[in-house]
Write a protein that holds these residues in place. Structure first.
Motif, PDB file in Angstrom:
ATOM      1  N   SER A  78       1.978  -3.342   8.138  1.00 56.86           N
ATOM      2  CA  SER A  78       2.327  -2.115   9.477  1.00 56.86           C
ATOM      3  C   SER A  78       3.203  -2.911  10.256  1.00 56.86           C
ATOM      4  O   SER A  78       3.436  -4.164  10.503  1.00 56.86           O
ATOM      5  CB  SER A  78       0.978  -1.775  10.172  1.00 56.86           C
ATOM      6  OG  SER A  78      -0.005  -3.090  10.587  1.00 56.86           O
ATOM      7  N   LYS A  80       2.452  -3.461  13.503  1.00 55.33           N
ATOM      8  CA  LYS A  80       1.706  -4.553  14.209  1.00 55.33           C
ATOM      9  C   LYS A  80       1.313  -5.726  13.464  1.00 55.33           C
ATOM     10  O   LYS A  80       1.320  -6.958  14.103  1.00 55.33           O
ATOM     11  CB  LYS A  80       0.068  -3.917  14.631  1.00 55.33           C
ATOM     12  CG  LYS A  80      -0.599  -4.697  15.332  1.00 55.33           C
ATOM     13  CD  LYS A  80      -2.026  -4.085  15.601  1.00 55.33           C
ATOM     14  CE  LYS A  80      -3.034  -5.021  16.581  1.00 55.33           C
ATOM     15  NZ  LYS A  80      -4.284  -4.353  16.606  1.00 55.33           N
ATOM     16  N   ASP A  81       1.238  -5.628  12.205  1.00 57.87           N
ATOM     17  CA  ASP A  81       0.995  -6.862  11.456  1.00 57.87           C
ATOM     18  C   ASP A  81       2.542  -7.564  11.497  1.00 57.87           C
ATOM     19  O   ASP A  81       2.573  -8.932  11.468  1.00 57.87           O
ATOM     20  CB  ASP A  81       0.768  -6.645  10.117  1.00 57.87           C
ATOM     21  CG  ASP A  81      -0.798  -6.368   9.809  1.00 57.87           C
ATOM     22  OD1 ASP A  81      -1.551  -6.941  10.596  1.00 57.87           O
ATOM     23  OD2 ASP A  81      -0.987  -5.529   8.854  1.00 57.87           O
ATOM     24  N   THR A 210      -7.562 -12.771  13.617  1.00 59.05           N
ATOM     25  CA  THR A 210      -7.734 -11.292  14.216  1.00 59.05           C
ATOM     26  C   THR A 210      -6.384 -10.648  14.658  1.00 59.05           C
ATOM     27  O   THR A 210      -6.385  -9.462  14.765  1.00 59.05           O
ATOM     28  CB  THR A 210      -8.490 -11.523  15.706  1.00 59.05           C
ATOM     29  OG1 THR A 210      -7.985 -12.358  16.479  1.00 59.05           O
ATOM     30  CG2 THR A 210     -10.120 -12.120  15.193  1.00 59.05           C
ATOM     31  N   LEU A 212      -3.831 -10.516  12.638  1.00 60.22           N
ATOM     32  CA  LEU A 212      -3.507  -9.875  11.363  1.00 60.22           C
ATOM     33  C   LEU A 212      -4.518  -9.001  10.787  1.00 60.22           C
ATOM     34  O   LEU A 212      -5.856  -9.323  10.896  1.00 60.22           O
ATOM     35  CB  LEU A 212      -2.963 -10.590  10.360  1.00 60.22           C
ATOM     36  CG  LEU A 212      -1.728 -11.369  10.958  1.00 60.22           C
ATOM     37  CD1 LEU A 212      -1.275 -12.637   9.639  1.00 60.22           C
ATOM     38  CD2 LEU A 212      -0.581 -10.737  11.301  1.00 60.22           C
ATOM     39  N   SER A 213      -4.243  -7.766  10.134  1.00 60.84           N
ATOM     40  CA  SER A 213      -5.167  -7.250   9.346  1.00 60.84           C
ATOM     41  C   SER A 213      -5.686  -7.793   8.032  1.00 60.84           C
ATOM     42  O   SER A 213      -5.249  -8.976   7.680  1.00 60.84           O
ATOM     43  CB  SER A 213      -4.720  -5.642   9.032  1.00 60.84           C
ATOM     44  OG  SER A 213      -3.519  -5.817   8.005  1.00 60.84           O
ATOM     45  N   HIS A 214      -6.832  -7.157   7.618  1.00 60.33           N
ATOM     46  CA  HIS A 214      -7.603  -7.991   6.534  1.00 60.33           C
ATOM     47  C   HIS A 214      -6.655  -8.118   5.282  1.00 60.33           C
ATOM     48  O   HIS A 214      -6.527  -9.086   4.816  1.00 60.33           O
ATOM     49  CB  HIS A 214      -8.938  -7.393   6.473  1.00 60.33           C
ATOM     50  CG  HIS A 214      -9.622  -8.076   5.164  1.00 60.33           C
ATOM     51  ND1 HIS A 214     -10.241  -9.050   5.329  1.00 60.33           N
ATOM     52  CD2 HIS A 214      -9.810  -7.657   3.957  1.00 60.33           C
ATOM     53  CE1 HIS A 214     -10.907  -9.374   4.020  1.00 60.33           C
ATOM     54  NE2 HIS A 214     -10.593  -8.579   3.287  1.00 60.33           N
ATOM     55  N   ASP A 215      -5.795  -6.926   5.309  1.00 63.01           N
ATOM     56  CA  ASP A 215      -4.706  -6.870   3.789  1.00 63.01           C
ATOM     57  C   ASP A 215      -3.903  -8.130   4.133  1.00 63.01           C
ATOM     58  O   ASP A 215      -3.258  -8.468   2.827  1.00 63.01           O
ATOM     59  CB  ASP A 215      -4.417  -5.600   3.640  1.00 63.01           C
ATOM     60  CG  ASP A 215      -5.531  -4.707   3.247  1.00 63.01           C
ATOM     61  OD1 ASP A 215      -6.513  -4.964   2.867  1.00 63.01           O
ATOM     62  OD2 ASP A 215      -5.136  -3.527   3.586  1.00 63.01           O
ATOM     63  N   CYS A 216      -3.413  -8.474   5.222  1.00 62.93           N
ATOM     64  CA  CYS A 216      -2.170  -9.421   5.802  1.00 62.93           C
ATOM     65  C   CYS A 216      -2.667 -10.494   5.929  1.00 62.93           C
ATOM     66  O   CYS A 216      -1.936 -11.619   6.318  1.00 62.93           O
ATOM     67  CB  CYS A 216      -1.369  -8.745   6.616  1.00 62.93           C
ATOM     68  SG  CYS A 216      -0.543  -7.172   6.220  1.00 62.93           S
ATOM     69  N   ASP A 283      -6.221  -9.058  22.039  1.00 63.08           N
ATOM     70  CA  ASP A 283      -7.221  -7.763  22.068  1.00 63.08           C
ATOM     71  C   ASP A 283      -8.649  -8.270  21.938  1.00 63.08           C
ATOM     72  O   ASP A 283      -8.613  -9.475  21.604  1.00 63.08           O
ATOM     73  CB  ASP A 283      -7.123  -7.307  20.221  1.00 63.08           C
ATOM     74  CG  ASP A 283      -5.804  -6.378  20.131  1.00 63.08           C
ATOM     75  OD1 ASP A 283      -5.186  -6.012  21.072  1.00 63.08           O
ATOM     76  OD2 ASP A 283      -5.294  -6.359  19.062  1.00 63.08           O
ATOM     77  N   GLU A 285     -12.374  -9.073  21.162  1.00 60.98           N
ATOM     78  CA  GLU A 285     -13.176  -9.386  20.117  1.00 60.98           C
ATOM     79  C   GLU A 285     -14.493  -8.668  20.149  1.00 60.98           C
ATOM     80  O   GLU A 285     -14.937  -8.450  21.371  1.00 60.98           O
ATOM     81  CB  GLU A 285     -13.236 -10.788  19.695  1.00 60.98           C
ATOM     82  CG  GLU A 285     -12.099 -11.435  19.384  1.00 60.98           C
ATOM     83  CD  GLU A 285     -12.237 -13.024  18.894  1.00 60.98           C
ATOM     84  OE1 GLU A 285     -13.497 -12.843  18.502  1.00 60.98           O
ATOM     85  OE2 GLU A 285     -11.442 -13.724  18.818  1.00 60.98           O
TER      86      GLU A 285
END
Length: 551
Positions: A78, A80-81, A210, A212-216, A283, A285
């Motif tokens: 994404s 954002k990532d 936090t 990066l997303s979990h997939d990245c 962001d 938490e």
């Protein structure tokens, strides 16, 4: 500044497999444990033979379609990532600049004036980067909530690092003119620089979990590789090249001084920090009831260290790099001692740099499967082989000027050796990111990375000391039968005494080769007997057994 509240009677315990929900890739319908497999039997007995066959065929078709759909799905990154990756690369870059100076270029500049024992003293400045676990709970526990948990530490640390680099730039001439008498001050100043950079690293490591997303998440180690390597090589090879008057005259580029280089990166550090303050909002938490006080986090570290699989990983990390410790710590210094010019060294590593980036990207992809440590294990073998080849390169190093064929050999060796090193670094970092608990991300990542770094740091002092210890040299004076005791021409005092009487130190036995053989023998035995079986066992463990919960 705030510290997370402490619940009544906090206790850190290892979580069970059932306490953490992990979404499976293919949805499955849960069923009560007390029914066992009888439920399926009851359902199937209500159907006749043809219906049971048709039902089974439809079920298999559904499973096949789901599997094909999953196979066709390609992971996307994404926007954002992507922005998060760029930010991580920049933050790790600022961390790599002082590390490249302390671990790379400054020892090369000092080599002409200091003995290996004195260089061992300066090498102590790199130790804080391997000991940051000692204060990482403070970074994880105390912060300004309104400003951001990670920014509360990244911003002040970068301001201090920039200020220290500015201070060194104004005093570098005094410190470097007579380094033999300023070893303690040089070591102290660079120890402070590395300490604050290490503190910034704790916060950045935690933010990566936090940001990066979990997939990245596996790409966090790639960002670290790109950023750290870029900063390290900028301070090491690029600086050494432009700092060489011969290189500047040959290529018609301005001569770069250490003072000017430090001022430039000090300003860059201030600019990036200002951008973080004004434009980057961290962001928040999610709230939790965990004990995130300093005492609670230290207790959690102790709980993590009590886990059997963590203890095995620690032992692996502490001794994994001994096999190529002599190569990492002394080969470059020996090549310069043999007559290899700094500008030639810079050209070799500049050619190698793109391969490092490619190696980091490939290692991140290789580490995403069910065997994340596989590239890390495989890379041990070429690293040991290249360490042995490096000793032969030093031994057969020709007198300047270096033939083009030998120069090409150096380039090939450096590229392949660095590629294997990068694969190992990214592979193990990706594994750490995968198993770390985001709740205490900075501390958990730092705990694992600390032992990785310590495994490469603690042997360095012994390697440099061992080279002098195993070396045998005499002082020979032309046209005179004057000889000084052998060990006196190895120490800094002995070299100075030999120079005063117009003599020349002649090495009969170079301790570099003895230390290299010892390191390689230990590394090979430890790899086969312990590292490979242990790593294969650790990577088969589910992620949940690495997590802890604080209640």
């Amino acid at each position: 500044m705030r510290s997370a509240r402490t619940p009544k009677e906090p206790m850190a315990v290892t979580s069970s497999l059932n306490s953490i929900h992990i979404s499976p890739r293919t949805p499955k319908t849960p069923r009560p444990n007390n029914m066992g497999d009888d439920e399926d039997d009851v359902e199937l007995t209500l159907l006749n033979e043809d219906e049971r066959v048709r039902s089974a065929r439809n079920f298999l078709d559904d499973e096949s379609s789901v599997s094909e759909a999953e196979h066709d799905m390609k992971p996307t990154i994404s926007a954002k990532d992507r922005r998060g990756m760029v930010l991580l690369c920049v933050l790790y870059l600022l961390q790599g600049i002082p590390l490249g100076l302390a671990l790379g270029s400054v020892p090369f500049l000092l080599k002409e004036h200091l003995s290996y024992s004195q260089l061992a003293t300066f090498a102590l400045s790199s130790y804080p980067y391997s000991l940051k676990l000692l204060w990482s709970p403070i970074v994880d526990s105390i912060f300004f909530k309104s400003f951001g948990r990670r920014k509360s530490w990244i911003v002040p640390m970068q301001i201090i690092v920039g200020s220290l680099m500015m201070y060194i730039s104004f005093n570098v001439k005094r410190l470097m003119e007579d380094p033999a008498h300023n070893v303690i001050e040089l070591t102290t100043v660079f120890t402070m620089l590395v300490t604050f950079s290490a503190t910034q690293d704790i916060a950045v490591d935690g933010w990566a979990l936090t940001l990066l997303s979990h997939d990245c998440l596996s790409y966090a180690s790639t960002c670290q590789t790109i950023g750290l390597n870029t900063g390290f090589f900028a301070s090491f090879t690029v600086f050494l090249a432009f700092n060489s008057e011969a290189f500047a005259a040959k290529w018609g580029v301005p001569h770069l001084t250490l003072a000017g280089y430090l001022r430039f990166w000090s300003i860059v550090c201030f600019v990036v920090t200002l951008w973080l303050i004004i434009f980057k909002k961290e962001d928040k938490e999610p709230a939790n009831d965990a004990d995130m006080s300093i005492k609670g986090v230290y207790r959690t570290i102790w709980t993590i260290c009590q886990l059997r699989h963590v203890q095995l990983l620690v032992v692996v990390h502490l001794f994994a790099k001994v096999g190529f410790a002599a190569n990492d710590a002394a080969t470059g210094l020996k090549l310069v001692e043999k007559g290899f010019k700094r500008e030639d060294l810079a050209i070799v590593v500049l050619i190698d740099f793109p391969f490092q980036i490619m190696g980091g990207w490939l290692a991140a992809k290789w580490s995403r499967g069910d065997r994340p440590l596989r590239p890390w294990i495989y890379a041990f073998w070429p690293r040991l082989v290249f360490a042995l080849i490096a000793a032969f390169i030093v031994y057969f190093f020709p007198k300047p000027p270096i033939p083009m064929s030998f120069f090409v050999l150096l380039i090939i060796h450096t590229v392949l050796s660095s590629f294997a090193s990068t694969v190992q670094f990214v592979g193990i970092s990706a594994f750490h990111t995968r198993v770390s608990d985001p709740l205490i991300g900075g501390t958990y990542m730092t705990l694992l990375n600390t032992f990785t770094n310590m495994g490469g740091t603690w042997p360095k002092w012994f390697v440099l000391k061992g080279i002098d210890l195993f070396s045998v040299a005499t002082c020979e004076v032309p046209q005179a039968a004057v000889h000084i005791k052998a060990t006196e021409c190895v120490s800094d005092h002995g070299k100075a005494a030999c120079k005063d009487i117009g003599g020349k130190c002649v090495t009969h036995t170079d301790g570099y080769y003895t230390v290299t053989i010892i390191c390689l023998a230990f590394g090979l035995i430890f790899l086969v007997a312990f590292i490979i079986p242990t790593a294969r066992k650790l990577q088969r463990l589910p992620t949940s057994v690495w997590r802890v919960k604080m209640s």
